[in-house]
Design an enzyme around this catalytic site. Structure first.
Site, PDB file in Angstrom:
ATOM      1  N   TRP A   1     -24.234   4.593 -12.501  1.00  0.00           N
ATOM      2  CA  TRP A   1     -25.929   4.618 -12.903  1.00  0.00           C
ATOM      3  C   TRP A   1     -26.170   5.742 -12.946  1.00  0.00           C
ATOM      4  O   TRP A   1     -28.002   5.926 -13.031  1.00  0.00           O
ATOM      5  CB  TRP A   1     -26.144   3.917 -11.880  1.00  0.00           C
ATOM      6  CG  TRP A   1     -25.632   2.607 -11.512  1.00  0.00           C
ATOM      7  CD1 TRP A   1     -24.478   1.188 -12.595  1.00  0.00           C
ATOM      8  CD2 TRP A   1     -26.013   1.197 -10.371  1.00  0.00           C
ATOM      9  NE1 TRP A   1     -24.764   0.601 -12.544  1.00  0.00           N
ATOM     10  CE2 TRP A   1     -25.398   0.415 -10.870  1.00  0.00           C
ATOM     11  CE3 TRP A   1     -27.406   1.590  -9.720  1.00  0.00           C
ATOM     12  CZ2 TRP A   1     -25.473  -1.176 -10.632  1.00  0.00           C
ATOM     13  CZ3 TRP A   1     -27.268  -0.053  -8.690  1.00  0.00           C
ATOM     14  CH2 TRP A   1     -26.957  -0.780  -9.122  1.00  0.00           C
ATOM     15  N   LYS A   2     -25.310   7.118 -12.480  1.00  0.00           N
ATOM     16  CA  LYS A   2     -26.064   8.634 -13.111  1.00  0.00           C
ATOM     17  C   LYS A   2     -27.617   8.517 -11.452  1.00  0.00           C
ATOM     18  O   LYS A   2     -27.220   7.526 -10.458  1.00  0.00           O
ATOM     19  CB  LYS A   2     -26.782   8.806 -13.689  1.00  0.00           C
ATOM     20  CG  LYS A   2     -24.897   8.589 -14.203  1.00  0.00           C
ATOM     21  CD  LYS A   2     -25.424   9.571 -15.602  1.00  0.00           C
ATOM     22  CE  LYS A   2     -24.175   9.607 -16.965  1.00  0.00           C
ATOM     23  NZ  LYS A   2     -23.717  10.129 -17.923  1.00  0.00           N
TER      24      LYS A   2
ATOM     25  N   HIS B   1     -17.703  15.054 -12.595  1.00  0.00           N
ATOM     26  CA  HIS B   1     -18.437  14.727 -13.890  1.00  0.00           C
ATOM     27  C   HIS B   1     -19.683  16.142 -14.323  1.00  0.00           C
ATOM     28  O   HIS B   1     -19.541  16.351 -13.546  1.00  0.00           O
ATOM     29  CB  HIS B   1     -19.740  13.483 -13.292  1.00  0.00           C
ATOM     30  CG  HIS B   1     -20.447  12.966 -14.409  1.00  0.00           C
ATOM     31  ND1 HIS B   1     -21.206  13.498 -15.156  1.00  0.00           N
ATOM     32  CD2 HIS B   1     -19.812  11.586 -14.805  1.00  0.00           C
ATOM     33  CE1 HIS B   1     -21.809  12.759 -16.708  1.00  0.00           C
ATOM     34  NE2 HIS B   1     -21.011  11.515 -15.873  1.00  0.00           N
TER      35      HIS B   1
ATOM     36  N   GLY C   1     -24.201   9.982 -23.489  1.00  0.00           N
ATOM     37  CA  GLY C   1     -25.495  10.027 -23.806  1.00  0.00           C
ATOM     38  C   GLY C   1     -26.433  10.322 -24.699  1.00  0.00           C
ATOM     39  O   GLY C   1     -27.405  10.303 -24.841  1.00  0.00           O
TER      40      GLY C   1
ATOM     41  N   SER D   1     -21.164   7.277 -24.079  1.00  0.00           N
ATOM     42  CA  SER D   1     -21.261   6.342 -25.069  1.00  0.00           C
ATOM     43  C   SER D   1     -20.437   4.682 -25.853  1.00  0.00           C
ATOM     44  O   SER D   1     -20.646   4.253 -26.194  1.00  0.00           O
ATOM     45  CB  SER D   1     -21.671   6.947 -26.557  1.00  0.00           C
ATOM     46  OG  SER D   1     -23.040   8.137 -25.870  1.00  0.00           O
TER      47      SER D   1
ATOM     48  N   GLY E   1     -22.194   4.601 -19.067  1.00  0.00           N
ATOM     49  CA  GLY E   1     -23.294   5.192 -18.190  1.00  0.00           C
ATOM     50  C   GLY E   1     -24.195   4.830 -18.134  1.00  0.00           C
ATOM     51  O   GLY E   1     -24.902   3.359 -18.236  1.00  0.00           O
ATOM     52  N   GLY E   2     -25.162   5.201 -19.079  1.00  0.00           N
ATOM     53  CA  GLY E   2     -26.377   3.886 -20.102  1.00  0.00           C
ATOM     54  C   GLY E   2     -26.185   2.120 -19.950  1.00  0.00           C
ATOM     55  O   GLY E   2     -26.734   2.512 -19.716  1.00  0.00           O
TER      56      GLY E   2
HETATM   57  P1  13P Z   1     -23.170   7.292 -21.432  1.00  0.00           P
HETATM   58  O1  13P Z   1     -22.299   5.914 -21.363  1.00  0.00           O
HETATM   59  O2  13P Z   1     -24.754   7.348 -21.084  1.00  0.00           O
HETATM   60  O3  13P Z   1     -22.813   8.291 -22.015  1.00  0.00           O
HETATM   61  O4  13P Z   1     -22.604   7.852 -19.931  1.00  0.00           O
HETATM   62  C1  13P Z   1     -20.929   8.225 -19.746  1.00  0.00           C
HETATM   63  C2  13P Z   1     -21.450   8.844 -18.440  1.00  0.00           C
HETATM   64  O5  13P Z   1     -20.939   9.783 -18.113  1.00  0.00           O
HETATM   65  C3  13P Z   1     -20.128   8.047 -17.716  1.00  0.00           C
HETATM   66  O6  13P Z   1     -19.942   8.866 -16.720  1.00  0.00           O
END
Ligand code: 13P
Length: 256
Positions: A10-11, A99, A177, A217, A238-239
Site C-alpha cells: 500500500w506504500k 524496496h 508507478g 505496474s 502497488g497502485g
Molecule cells: P506499482 O504497482 O504502483 O507500479 O508499484 C509496484 C511496487 O513498487 C510494489 O512494491
C-alpha cells in the site's frame, strides 16, 4: 511446485479508517478457497497493521499481513524505527526489505538490506527482498549483473534452511508507478537470472523452491502474461492493490 503469491504494497496510503474499509472489502471479495491456490498478503503502513490484522482476525480470514520495513536491532535508541519482535508480536508474517523507494529515497544500502533480512529470519518473519534496476542501468545493458549483485549482497550469509522463508521480488524501477510494465519476456529474463543466482548460492533445489515475484505496474490487464512465465511466481503490487476490485482480479488470475 511453488505456491503463487499476490502481495499488495500500500506504500504511504490509507488512514486507519480507510485501511479498515479496504481490508474488509478485500476480505469480502476473496473466497477462502482461492487461498489454497495463492498466498495473499496485504502490506499497509505501520499504523494500519493492527487495524488490518484485527479485521482479518475477526473474519477468521487467512489473508496475511506484512510490514513495509523494519529495523534490525530488537530495541533501543533508534528513534522512528520499528523492530522485528514488535512486528512479530502484532501478528505480522511478512516484511518487505530493500524496496527501491527505501533504497533511493532513504539511502538503504545492500548491507542494511542484508541485516534486515537476517533479523527477520531470526525473528520468524518472512522477508520479501526487493531488487531491481533503474532505467539507466537497463539502457546500459547492465541490468542482469546489477540485479544479481543485489541478490548476492542481500542474501549473503544465509543458508538453504533460511531460504525456506525468503521471497524475492524483482521490481524494475522504471516500471514502478509509471504504467510502463515490463513485458513478460523482459520480466522473465531477469527472474530466471535471479533463480540461476539462487542456484549458485544455495543449490538447485532451493532455487526451484524459492518464490520470485514481479512488481511494477502489474494490473488486471497484464497479469496473465506475466504469470504465464516460468520463473514468475506472483506479484508485488502497488497502485492496483489500493482498489479492492483490481486486487481481487489479480488474486483470481493467480488461482488459474
Ligand atoms: P506499482 O504497482 O504502483 O507500479 O508499484 C509496484 C511496487 O513498487 C510494489 O512494491
Amino acid at each position: 511446485m511453488r505456491k503463487r503469491m499476490i502481495a499488495g504494497n500500500w506504500k504511504m496510503n490509507n488512514t486507519r479508517p480507510e485501511a479498515v474499509v479496504l481490508t474488509q472489502e478485500i476480505a469480502n471479495r476473496v473466497p477462502a478457497a482461492w487461498l489454497d491456490q495463492v498466498d495473499v498478503v496485504i502490506i499497509p503502513p505501520f499504523i494500519d497493521l493492527l487495524p488490518a490484522l484485527t479485521v482479518l482476525d475477526f473474519d477468521k480470514n487467512e489473508i496475511a499481513v506484512g510490514a513495509q520495513n523494519c529495523y534490525w536491532e530488537d530495541h533501543g535508541a533508534f528513534t522512528g524505527e520499528v523492530s522485528v519482535p514488535m512486528l512479530k508480536d502484532l501478528g505480522v508474517t511478512y516484511c518487505i526489505v530493500g524496496h527501491s523507494e527505501r533504497r533511493g529515497l532513504f539511502g538503504e544500502t545492500d548491507e542494511d538490506v542484508n541485516k534486515k533480512v537476517k533479523a527477520l529470519i531470526a525473528g520468524g518473519i518472512t522477508p520479501i527482498m526487493c531488487c531491481g534496476e533503474s532505467l539507466g542501468i537497463r539502457d546500459a545493458g547492465e541490468y542482469i549483473e546489477f540485479v544479481t549483485a543485489q541478490v548476492d549482497a542481500g542474501l549473503a550469509g544465509l543458508d538453504d534452511i533460511d531460504m525456506k522463508n525468503v521471497v524475492v521480488a524483482y521490481e524494475p524501477i522504471w516500471a514502478i508507478g509509471t504504467g510502463r510494465t515490463a513485458t513478460p519476456e523482459q520480466a522473465e529474463e531477469v527472474c530466471a537470472a535471479i533463480r540461476a543466482k539462487l542456484a549458485d548460492m544455495f543449490g538447485a533445489e532451493t532455487a526451484e523452491a524459492t518464490r520470485i515475484l514481479y512488481g511494477g505496474s502489474m494490473k488486471p490487464e497484464n497479469v496473465d502474461g506475466l504469470l504465464a512465465m516460468e520463473d514468475i511466481d506472483g506479484g508485488l503490487i502497488g497502485g492496483a492493490s489500493l482498489k479492492s476490485n483490481d486486487f481481487k482480479a489479480l488474486i483470481e488470475a493467480a488461482t488459474k
